[in-house]
Design a protein around this motif. Sequence first.
Motif, PDB file in Angstrom:
ATOM      1  N   HIS A  61      -5.857   2.614  -7.884  1.00  0.00           N
ATOM      2  CA  HIS A  61      -4.909   2.275  -6.471  1.00  0.00           C
ATOM      3  C   HIS A  61      -4.894   0.979  -6.241  1.00  0.00           C
ATOM      4  O   HIS A  61      -3.802   0.128  -6.097  1.00  0.00           O
ATOM      5  CB  HIS A  61      -5.172   3.225  -5.418  1.00  0.00           C
ATOM      6  CG  HIS A  61      -4.260   2.770  -4.170  1.00  0.00           C
ATOM      7  ND1 HIS A  61      -3.060   3.128  -4.189  1.00  0.00           N
ATOM      8  CD2 HIS A  61      -4.619   2.100  -3.041  1.00  0.00           C
ATOM      9  CE1 HIS A  61      -2.616   2.785  -3.047  1.00  0.00           C
ATOM     10  NE2 HIS A  61      -3.524   2.193  -2.419  1.00  0.00           N
ATOM     11  N   THR A  70       2.683   6.503  -6.907  1.00  0.00           N
ATOM     12  CA  THR A  70       1.826   7.227  -7.715  1.00  0.00           C
ATOM     13  C   THR A  70       2.097   8.760  -7.149  1.00  0.00           C
ATOM     14  O   THR A  70       1.541   9.666  -8.035  1.00  0.00           O
ATOM     15  CB  THR A  70       0.312   6.894  -7.420  1.00  0.00           C
ATOM     16  OG1 THR A  70       0.257   6.711  -5.924  1.00  0.00           O
ATOM     17  CG2 THR A  70       0.095   5.396  -7.933  1.00  0.00           C
ATOM     18  N   ALA A  71       2.525   9.176  -6.206  1.00  0.00           N
ATOM     19  CA  ALA A  71       2.624  10.468  -5.660  1.00  0.00           C
ATOM     20  C   ALA A  71       3.834  11.345  -6.498  1.00  0.00           C
ATOM     21  O   ALA A  71       3.888  12.458  -6.510  1.00  0.00           O
ATOM     22  CB  ALA A  71       2.935  10.648  -4.142  1.00  0.00           C
ATOM     23  N   GLU A  76       0.824  -1.059  -0.139  1.00  0.00           N
ATOM     24  CA  GLU A  76       0.089   0.024   0.150  1.00  0.00           C
ATOM     25  C   GLU A  76       0.867   1.109   0.066  1.00  0.00           C
ATOM     26  O   GLU A  76       0.803   2.329  -0.974  1.00  0.00           O
ATOM     27  CB  GLU A  76      -1.017  -0.046   1.332  1.00  0.00           C
ATOM     28  CG  GLU A  76      -1.962  -1.305   1.350  1.00  0.00           C
ATOM     29  CD  GLU A  76      -3.221  -0.477   0.581  1.00  0.00           C
ATOM     30  OE1 GLU A  76      -3.311   0.684   0.296  1.00  0.00           O
ATOM     31  OE2 GLU A  76      -4.291  -1.247   0.319  1.00  0.00           O
ATOM     32  N   THR A  77       1.621   1.361   0.892  1.00  0.00           N
ATOM     33  CA  THR A  77       2.486   2.390   0.903  1.00  0.00           C
ATOM     34  C   THR A  77       3.812   2.557  -0.204  1.00  0.00           C
ATOM     35  O   THR A  77       3.720   3.707  -0.793  1.00  0.00           O
ATOM     36  CB  THR A  77       3.507   2.378   2.288  1.00  0.00           C
ATOM     37  OG1 THR A  77       2.895   2.251   3.453  1.00  0.00           O
ATOM     38  CG2 THR A  77       4.419   3.743   2.685  1.00  0.00           C
ATOM     39  N   VAL A 120      -1.871  -1.892  -6.217  1.00  0.00           N
ATOM     40  CA  VAL A 120      -1.594  -2.532  -5.076  1.00  0.00           C
ATOM     41  C   VAL A 120      -1.455  -4.202  -5.475  1.00  0.00           C
ATOM     42  O   VAL A 120      -0.356  -5.010  -4.958  1.00  0.00           O
ATOM     43  CB  VAL A 120      -2.441  -2.102  -3.748  1.00  0.00           C
ATOM     44  CG1 VAL A 120      -2.087  -3.471  -2.653  1.00  0.00           C
ATOM     45  CG2 VAL A 120      -2.227  -1.081  -3.447  1.00  0.00           C
ATOM     46  N   SER A 130      -0.130   8.041 -11.333  1.00  0.00           N
ATOM     47  CA  SER A 130      -0.965   8.541 -10.285  1.00  0.00           C
ATOM     48  C   SER A 130      -2.539   8.242 -10.846  1.00  0.00           C
ATOM     49  O   SER A 130      -3.538   8.479 -10.247  1.00  0.00           O
ATOM     50  CB  SER A 130      -0.833  10.118 -10.240  1.00  0.00           C
ATOM     51  OG  SER A 130      -1.044  10.822 -11.564  1.00  0.00           O
ATOM     52  N   GLN A 156       1.581   4.130  -3.046  1.00  0.00           N
ATOM     53  CA  GLN A 156       1.143   5.509  -2.805  1.00  0.00           C
ATOM     54  C   GLN A 156       2.513   6.258  -3.011  1.00  0.00           C
ATOM     55  O   GLN A 156       2.335   7.353  -3.685  1.00  0.00           O
ATOM     56  CB  GLN A 156       0.719   5.595  -1.439  1.00  0.00           C
ATOM     57  CG  GLN A 156      -0.403   5.024  -0.898  1.00  0.00           C
ATOM     58  CD  GLN A 156      -0.891   5.345   0.418  1.00  0.00           C
ATOM     59  OE1 GLN A 156      -0.107   5.629   1.232  1.00  0.00           O
ATOM     60  NE2 GLN A 156      -2.120   4.875   0.853  1.00  0.00           N
ATOM     61  N   THR A 157       3.466   5.888  -2.506  1.00  0.00           N
ATOM     62  CA  THR A 157       4.898   6.922  -3.026  1.00  0.00           C
ATOM     63  C   THR A 157       5.178   6.804  -4.605  1.00  0.00           C
ATOM     64  O   THR A 157       5.421   7.920  -5.032  1.00  0.00           O
ATOM     65  CB  THR A 157       6.109   5.841  -2.362  1.00  0.00           C
ATOM     66  OG1 THR A 157       5.887   5.676  -0.747  1.00  0.00           O
ATOM     67  CG2 THR A 157       7.318   6.672  -2.604  1.00  0.00           C
TER      68      THR A 157
END
Length: 448
Positions: A85, A74-75, A67-68, A89, A81, A71-72
Amino acid sequence: MISLTAFRPWKHNTAHPNNPLSRTTMRLTKLLLTYHPPGITVEYEQGQRKHTKSVDLSGVFESPDPETYAQTLTATDPVLSHINHAKFVKVINRLQAANAPPTSEQPGPEYKMHKKLRAHVMPLTNCAFNKSGSRVITGSYDRLCKVWNTATGTELLTLDGHKNVVYAVAFNNPFGDKIATGSFDRTAKLWSTETGKCHHTFKGHTGEIVGLAFNPYSTVLATGSMDSTSMLWDVRTGSDVCRFKGHSAEVITLSFSPDGRYMLTGSFDSTLNIWDVSTRRNLHTLIGHRSEISAAVFNTRSTHVLSGSMDATAKVWSVASGECLVTLRGHTDEVLDVAYSISGTRVATASADGTTRVYGTETWECLWTLVGHGSEVSKVAFNPSASLILTGSRDKTARVWDVKDGKCLQILEGHTDEIFSAAFNYEGDLILTGSKDNTCHLWKAEQS
């Protein structure tokens, strides 16, 4: 590559902090997943043009939390992005599962003799898998390249056209629809895997061609020659792109970085060159070995180069600076082959002293010395999940070793002369060995 899904059109978010794109409609058409090395390729259309973006996901090895990690990524990436999501994952979970080493409750497979390819009437020079392992190509002194079906062991095609030894052979993996051959007749040829038709003959070298490599996108072919140069060729048109001059002796090894930005050449002049493919400049000449280069490879992230030499050492170099970061010592004779694990945490060196050494990349200490072969070890390779090591030797055998403890798991016997080629296919369920006995053996995994 495996196609996962298609996407609907979406408006690009110009508020993204790293957005280099204009306010135009972008339509993502395909997401391609690569297990080894881990990564994805996003295909999309924008402004009536098709684009491809490849993303290295080697970080899955260090990230316990998908998950993290998602997020990293896509940010910091405007294309990623806009991928769903939950789907992203799921992709990361699949990559982690595919690259997980076997547990003690589920040990690695045992490889059984599957097929023997009695390939040519004259000595073999090289052999190679396509990505899936469904096809094998062989080159020979008989001036031919042959294509084989690995499931049945039958010959599918004979590629006839060279006027001298076919020494170098390669599929354009991961696609596998083209074959390149390099010959002592100083030419290379591009062929169709399906029909055997010769698309192009590449002429320009003044010495024998002894090395071939496709870039990751199969748009460019590189050739290395005894004339001390390497050349780039346009796969679509057959035209020469450029000639790289910089060595004072034969170019005997060459490869592209996994991201396609760089090309590496190693020579009998004891040096290596890192070339920028887009600008065609020599970024660095790697000087430090005291004898001929035998083998050299990039790591998965294209940040380091591992080289082996007849001076009995291997060296690790920084791609960014060209500096030698560490010299790996311990062998008592020539280092004949080197390999990086896909995770980048292990390297292996094969030597004429009859041993293979495995090093950890955190401290560069030798973790294991693989002892058992009765003669020089000419080939070493990690399986895709980096849980096994394969070695091929002049003692007529190949061996499979456990990476976690350095123990020999299996001896592959059956050849009657030295083995000069040994490789896993992409899935790791097939092994190919090529020998001076003029045969190739295919070994198939059976879970024990």
